[in-house]
Design a protein around this motif. Sequence first.
Motif, PDB file in Angstrom:
ATOM      1  N   LYS A 163      -1.605 -33.397  31.339  1.00  0.00           N
ATOM      2  CA  LYS A 163      -0.273 -33.904  31.678  1.00  0.00           C
ATOM      3  C   LYS A 163      -0.400 -35.353  32.155  1.00  0.00           C
ATOM      4  CE  LYS A 163       1.098 -29.339  33.333  1.00  0.00           C
ATOM      5  NZ  LYS A 163       1.772 -28.556  34.363  1.00  0.00           N
ATOM      6  N   CYS A 164       0.641 -36.123  31.936  1.00  0.00           N
ATOM      7  CA  CYS A 164       0.586 -37.525  32.377  1.00  0.00           C
ATOM      8  C   CYS A 164       1.977 -37.995  32.778  1.00  0.00           C
ATOM      9  CB  CYS A 164       0.034 -38.399  31.246  1.00  0.00           C
ATOM     10  SG  CYS A 164      -0.319 -40.063  31.799  1.00  0.00           S
ATOM     11  N   LEU A 165       2.060 -38.537  33.991  1.00  0.00           N
ATOM     12  CA  LEU A 165       3.347 -39.032  34.491  1.00  0.00           C
ATOM     13  C   LEU A 165       3.327 -40.557  34.517  1.00  0.00           C
ATOM     14  CD1 LEU A 165       6.096 -38.405  35.903  1.00  0.00           C
ATOM     15  CD2 LEU A 165       4.875 -38.436  38.057  1.00  0.00           C
ATOM     16  N   LEU A 166       4.239 -41.145  33.772  1.00  0.00           N
ATOM     17  CA  LEU A 166       4.338 -42.610  33.740  1.00  0.00           C
ATOM     18  C   LEU A 166       5.829 -42.931  33.667  1.00  0.00           C
ATOM     19  CD1 LEU A 166       2.499 -45.214  33.413  1.00  0.00           C
ATOM     20  CD2 LEU A 166       3.053 -45.067  30.989  1.00  0.00           C
ATOM     21  N   LYS A 167       6.441 -43.094  34.836  1.00  0.00           N
ATOM     22  CA  LYS A 167       7.898 -43.225  34.834  1.00  0.00           C
ATOM     23  C   LYS A 167       8.339 -44.529  34.173  1.00  0.00           C
ATOM     24  CE  LYS A 167       9.690 -42.027  38.917  1.00  0.00           C
ATOM     25  NZ  LYS A 167       9.763 -41.763  40.392  1.00  0.00           N
ATOM     26  N   GLN A 168       9.418 -44.447  33.398  1.00  0.00           N
ATOM     27  CA  GLN A 168       9.940 -45.698  32.826  1.00  0.00           C
ATOM     28  C   GLN A 168      10.642 -46.511  33.915  1.00  0.00           C
ATOM     29  OE1 GLN A 168      11.326 -42.765  32.267  1.00  0.00           O
ATOM     30  NE2 GLN A 168      13.541 -42.908  32.316  1.00  0.00           N
ATOM     31  N   GLU A 169      10.970 -45.882  35.021  1.00  0.00           N
ATOM     32  CA  GLU A 169      11.648 -46.476  36.193  1.00  0.00           C
ATOM     33  C   GLU A 169      13.077 -46.919  35.862  1.00  0.00           C
ATOM     34  OE1 GLU A 169       9.908 -45.720  38.670  1.00  0.00           O
ATOM     35  OE2 GLU A 169       7.788 -46.050  38.265  1.00  0.00           O
ATOM     36  N   SER A 170      13.261 -47.626  34.746  1.00  0.00           N
ATOM     37  CA  SER A 170      14.605 -47.866  34.195  1.00  0.00           C
ATOM     38  C   SER A 170      14.420 -48.247  32.740  1.00  0.00           C
ATOM     39  CB  SER A 170      15.337 -48.987  34.925  1.00  0.00           C
ATOM     40  OG  SER A 170      16.550 -49.258  34.226  1.00  0.00           O
ATOM     41  N   VAL A 171      15.210 -47.622  31.873  1.00  0.00           N
ATOM     42  CA  VAL A 171      15.098 -47.945  30.453  1.00  0.00           C
ATOM     43  C   VAL A 171      15.942 -49.186  30.109  1.00  0.00           C
ATOM     44  CG1 VAL A 171      16.962 -46.531  29.481  1.00  0.00           C
ATOM     45  CG2 VAL A 171      14.795 -46.726  28.247  1.00  0.00           C
ATOM     46  N   ASN A 172      16.683 -49.674  31.084  1.00  0.00           N
ATOM     47  CA  ASN A 172      17.431 -50.925  30.889  1.00  0.00           C
ATOM     48  C   ASN A 172      16.432 -52.091  31.033  1.00  0.00           C
ATOM     49  OD1 ASN A 172      18.725 -53.368  31.565  1.00  0.00           O
ATOM     50  ND2 ASN A 172      20.564 -52.297  32.258  1.00  0.00           N
ATOM     51  N   THR A 186       5.581 -52.494  26.425  1.00  0.00           N
ATOM     52  CA  THR A 186       4.311 -51.767  26.537  1.00  0.00           C
ATOM     53  C   THR A 186       4.540 -50.426  27.217  1.00  0.00           C
ATOM     54  OG1 THR A 186       3.225 -53.887  26.839  1.00  0.00           O
ATOM     55  CG2 THR A 186       1.924 -51.943  27.405  1.00  0.00           C
ATOM     56  N   ARG A 187       5.307 -50.441  28.309  1.00  0.00           N
ATOM     57  CA  ARG A 187       5.562 -49.204  29.072  1.00  0.00           C
ATOM     58  C   ARG A 187       6.271 -48.165  28.180  1.00  0.00           C
ATOM     59  NH1 ARG A 187       5.512 -47.081  34.618  1.00  0.00           N
ATOM     60  NH2 ARG A 187       3.937 -48.681  34.647  1.00  0.00           N
ATOM     61  N   ILE A 188       7.297 -48.633  27.456  1.00  0.00           N
ATOM     62  CA  ILE A 188       8.079 -47.695  26.635  1.00  0.00           C
ATOM     63  C   ILE A 188       7.216 -47.157  25.492  1.00  0.00           C
ATOM     64  CG2 ILE A 188      10.115 -47.493  25.116  1.00  0.00           C
ATOM     65  CD1 ILE A 188      10.763 -47.794  28.180  1.00  0.00           C
ATOM     66  N   SER A 189       6.441 -48.037  24.860  1.00  0.00           N
ATOM     67  CA  SER A 189       5.635 -47.551  23.726  1.00  0.00           C
ATOM     68  C   SER A 189       4.513 -46.639  24.226  1.00  0.00           C
ATOM     69  CB  SER A 189       5.112 -48.702  22.864  1.00  0.00           C
ATOM     70  OG  SER A 189       4.096 -49.359  23.535  1.00  0.00           O
ATOM     71  N   LEU A 190       3.983 -46.923  25.409  1.00  0.00           N
ATOM     72  CA  LEU A 190       2.927 -46.071  25.971  1.00  0.00           C
ATOM     73  C   LEU A 190       3.447 -44.651  26.227  1.00  0.00           C
ATOM     74  CD1 LEU A 190      -0.008 -46.249  26.677  1.00  0.00           C
ATOM     75  CD2 LEU A 190       0.580 -47.239  28.880  1.00  0.00           C
ATOM     76  N   LEU A 191       4.675 -44.568  26.711  1.00  0.00           N
ATOM     77  CA  LEU A 191       5.264 -43.241  26.945  1.00  0.00           C
ATOM     78  C   LEU A 191       5.340 -42.450  25.638  1.00  0.00           C
ATOM     79  CD1 LEU A 191       8.196 -43.761  29.462  1.00  0.00           C
ATOM     80  CD2 LEU A 191       6.503 -41.940  29.544  1.00  0.00           C
ATOM     81  N   LYS A 192       5.753 -43.143  24.579  1.00  0.00           N
ATOM     82  CA  LYS A 192       5.857 -42.465  23.271  1.00  0.00           C
ATOM     83  C   LYS A 192       4.472 -42.072  22.767  1.00  0.00           C
ATOM     84  CE  LYS A 192      10.120 -44.875  22.136  1.00  0.00           C
ATOM     85  NZ  LYS A 192      10.745 -45.981  21.410  1.00  0.00           N
ATOM     86  N   ILE A 193       3.484 -42.927  23.024  1.00  0.00           N
ATOM     87  CA  ILE A 193       2.108 -42.621  22.598  1.00  0.00           C
ATOM     88  C   ILE A 193       1.585 -41.393  23.347  1.00  0.00           C
ATOM     89  CG2 ILE A 193      -0.296 -43.477  22.708  1.00  0.00           C
ATOM     90  CD1 ILE A 193       0.910 -46.302  22.097  1.00  0.00           C
TER      91      ILE A 193
END
Length: 349
Positions: A163-172, A186-193
């Motif tokens: 499991k891995c938690l990496l909050k986007q904090e805000s998608v805006n 980077t953050r958004i693409s990492l979440l998808k990865i």
Amino acid sequence: MGSDDISQTMKVISKKVLAEETLSKEEIIYLLQLEESPNRKALFDLANAVRCDTLGETIFIKGVIEFSNYCKRECAYCGIRASSKIRRYRMDPEEIVKVATDSARHGINTIILQSGEDPFYTTEIMSDIIKKIREATKKPISLSIGERTPEEFKLFKEVGASKCLLKQESVNPQIFKSVHGFDYETRISLLKILVLLGYVTGGGDIIGLPNQTLGDIADDIIFMRDIGIKMVGIGPFIPTKNTPLENHPIGSVDVTLNAYACTRLAIPSVLLPSTTALATIDPNLQYKGLDVGCNVIMVNFTPAECRQIYNIYDDKRNVEFYQTTRELLKRKKRLSPSILKALERKEVV
Ligand code: SAM
């Protein structure tokens, strides 16, 4: 409560949820703004029913080990940001494995390894810690260590993290950029990865960031639903001394609770903690979260001398295993058999 007290919009939403139809952004915003009313009670009852129907009544207890408060990031809200003049600590790899192994004896459902973003724990060191904990405990291991490369996360999964938690904090993107010094894409693409790598992936946001609207929070929920997020951490913003946001107002408790309920409706099978940030405002609120769709509580196994200085926000509440499980049982919440067995061994029930 008669059905006349319930708005037409709420009735439509309830029907859609029961028919497993997708809620629109406007409908989520409608739910997020609800104040104390029959409609809000209907939302909470619906979220609770969806949780019990989808995952049963068990409240899952995860154990968190905050193994380092060193951080290379400068998140504007966070008390352990790189430039904070605080006392720092790093636990030795052997100590982390030992604390994790001890925590597993309490029957917890997942071991969470959390830290600031700390490059001291190289790929090799981190892999070794994960491997040893997995071998010793056989428990699911969740990572909450900030960003690493996709290759590192792939390796961490191979050696035992699931499991891995990496909050986007805000998608805006504007809000994200205003509080973080690092790259949004980077953050958004990492979440998808992480989802593609097969992690049970956790996202989440902070309620009450500067300039955040209910529409932004709805967008966060929709984003997490659409990319296949399976764990969601949502907490109210807590102002923290000596950070750029120290004078920004505390996040709304009501919106946080509504966001829990909305997340449960949007992602019925989600693992949804009622967060420590909420408990920091008032421990009763954390238990309230369990009545509005949440099904996880994170208890803290960080050694006391480190825990005291892992202050990501001011006066962070220590959510302790025995106190929490006792309180949950007092409130007639169902715990998993492994927790009950561990409590019996300790003769605390
Ligand atoms: N460094 C890792 C990361 O960034 O994912 C994990 C640790 S980080 C300190 C854990 C979470 O604490 C963040 O995702 C953030 O949402 C939350 N947090 C930090 N400061 C906060 C504050 N002042 N109010 C509410 N939540 C906060």
